[in-house]
Scaffold this active site. Structure first.
Site, PDB file in Angstrom:
ATOM      1  N   GLU A  89       0.843  -1.218   0.000  1.00  0.00           N
ATOM      2  CA  GLU A  89       0.000   0.000   0.000  1.00  0.00           C
ATOM      3  C   GLU A  89       0.871   1.258   0.000  1.00  0.00           C
ATOM      4  O   GLU A  89       2.069   1.191   0.304  1.00  0.00           O
ATOM      5  CB  GLU A  89      -0.923   0.002   1.214  1.00  0.00           C
ATOM      6  CG  GLU A  89      -0.179  -0.015   2.525  1.00  0.00           C
ATOM      7  CD  GLU A  89      -0.914   0.660   3.662  1.00  0.00           C
ATOM      8  OE1 GLU A  89      -1.422   1.771   3.475  1.00  0.00           O
ATOM      9  OE2 GLU A  89      -0.935   0.063   4.757  1.00  0.00           O
ATOM     10  N   LYS A 118      -3.751  -1.645  14.557  1.00  0.00           N
ATOM     11  CA  LYS A 118      -2.896  -0.609  15.114  1.00  0.00           C
ATOM     12  C   LYS A 118      -3.206  -0.405  16.580  1.00  0.00           C
ATOM     13  O   LYS A 118      -4.365  -0.435  16.990  1.00  0.00           O
ATOM     14  CB  LYS A 118      -3.082   0.688  14.332  1.00  0.00           C
ATOM     15  CG  LYS A 118      -2.056   0.760  13.218  1.00  0.00           C
ATOM     16  CD  LYS A 118      -2.302   1.905  12.308  1.00  0.00           C
ATOM     17  CE  LYS A 118      -3.478   1.531  11.466  1.00  0.00           C
ATOM     18  NZ  LYS A 118      -3.776   2.412  10.397  1.00  0.00           N
TER      19      LYS A 118
END
Ligand code: PSU
Ligand code: MN
Length: 300
Positions: free
Chosen positions: A24, A158
């Site tokens: 990404e 995350k």
């Protein structure tokens, strides 16, 4: 796929069924400061090339979706401050408005799968944000993982997220959750989370087998591989907990929400850890790329 330009290397690899690893670009534009982002991007590409895997970094340049970037394009994505963060729902807007944009996990999954790429390595996925009362934020990454059957390698949700709620949301989305050599969900900068909800797999071969079976039984969701950060680069959960809480409070006080929230939090944490979280982020992402390379050697 329409509106997509494949790099020569990616085109050749797709035609000859050679291994390709999707990467990404939001991690480069919004997830890391320049020039660390470019150094990381170059390391990522060379890790792949050394293993004879074609790296396919995905980004949008002047409204054209690129799969596989040349060095100058990679530099542009890292350097330019005006690159927009483009997730799934904004792909059509970015193309029609001819924007420069970096792709998040959700849009990268959409494009990579659309091109026939089977494996994608990232840093951390988005998920369910910690929710102070009257606040609500769930990443499109979960929906994308639910809708496209590819292998995604992550160091876990995350650390800024609510890990348990993220895992529940992934369950609702019927995403296969594998833990590489662990049952415990890693939490990005840290190995631990106290959430033991993964199916442990101990080799890249096992991962490729589960993915192949998922495809054979017709699953339309992803195989998500949680790969803990290597111990020597870890920031233990108790060490970073307060910094994360402080970053969340700062975001709330400054009214940061929506797509700006994740980049804001990551950046606050880099400042408060004096760069330690940035090194951890780079190392865990490289570690995911290495596992992606290993998995590709078992896929036909
Ligand atoms: N992982 C990182 N750094 C990042 C991201 C992931 O190590 O910057 C990006 C990914 O692109 C992910 C996005 O899809 O953050 C999630 O944003 P949001 O929470 O707004 O959905
Ligand atoms: Mn969000």
């Amino acid at each position: 796929m329409n509106n997509v330009v494949l790099s020569d290397k990616v085109k050749k690899a797709l035609n000859n069924q050679l291994p390709i690893l999707a990467l990404e670009s939001s991690i480069l534009s919004q997830g890391m400061p320049y020039p660390n982002s470019l150094e990381f991007a170059k390391k990522a590409e060379s890790l792949c090339l050394e293993a004879k895997v074609v790296p396919a970094t995905i980004a949008i340049l002047k409204g054209v979706i690129h799969v596989g970037l040349e060095e100058n394009q990679l530099r542009e994505i890292c350097e330019k401050e005006t690159i927009k963060k483009i997730s799934l729902r904004e792909l059509g807007v970015a193309v029609s408005k001819k924007w420069d944009g970096s792709t998040t996990v959700s849009s990268t999954i959409q494009i990579a799968h659309g091109c026939g790429i089977k494996v994608f390595a990232t840093g951390g996925i988005g998920g369910v944000h910690k929710t102070p009362p009257d606040y609500y934020d769930i990443s499109q990454d979960i929906l994308a993982l639910s809708n496209k059957p590819i292998i995604v390698i992550t160091a876990g949700p995350k650390a800024i997220l609510d890990i348990e709620k993220t895992i529940e949301a992934l369950e609702t989305a019927s995403v296969t959750l594998l833990g590489y050599k662990t049952k415990e969900v890693p939490s990005f900068y840290s190995i631990k989370s106290n959430c033991f909800d993964l199916h442990q797999v101990d080799s890249a071969r096992e991962i490729s087998e589960v993915y192949t079976k998922n495809i054979e039984v017709g699953l339309s969701s992803s195989t998500l591989v949680c790969n803990p950060i290597p111990k020597k680069h870890e920031i233990p959960a108790n060490e970073i907990k307060e910094i994360i809480e402080l970053a969340c409070t700062t975001a709330k006080n400054r009214n940061v929400f929506g797509k700006r929230l994740t980049p804001f939090l990551l950046n606050e944490i880099v400042k408060k850890t004096r760069g330690k979280s940035l090194s951890a982020n780079i190392e865990l992402a490289l570690n995911n790329i290495s596992l992606g390379i290993d998995i590709l050697s078992y896929l036909k």
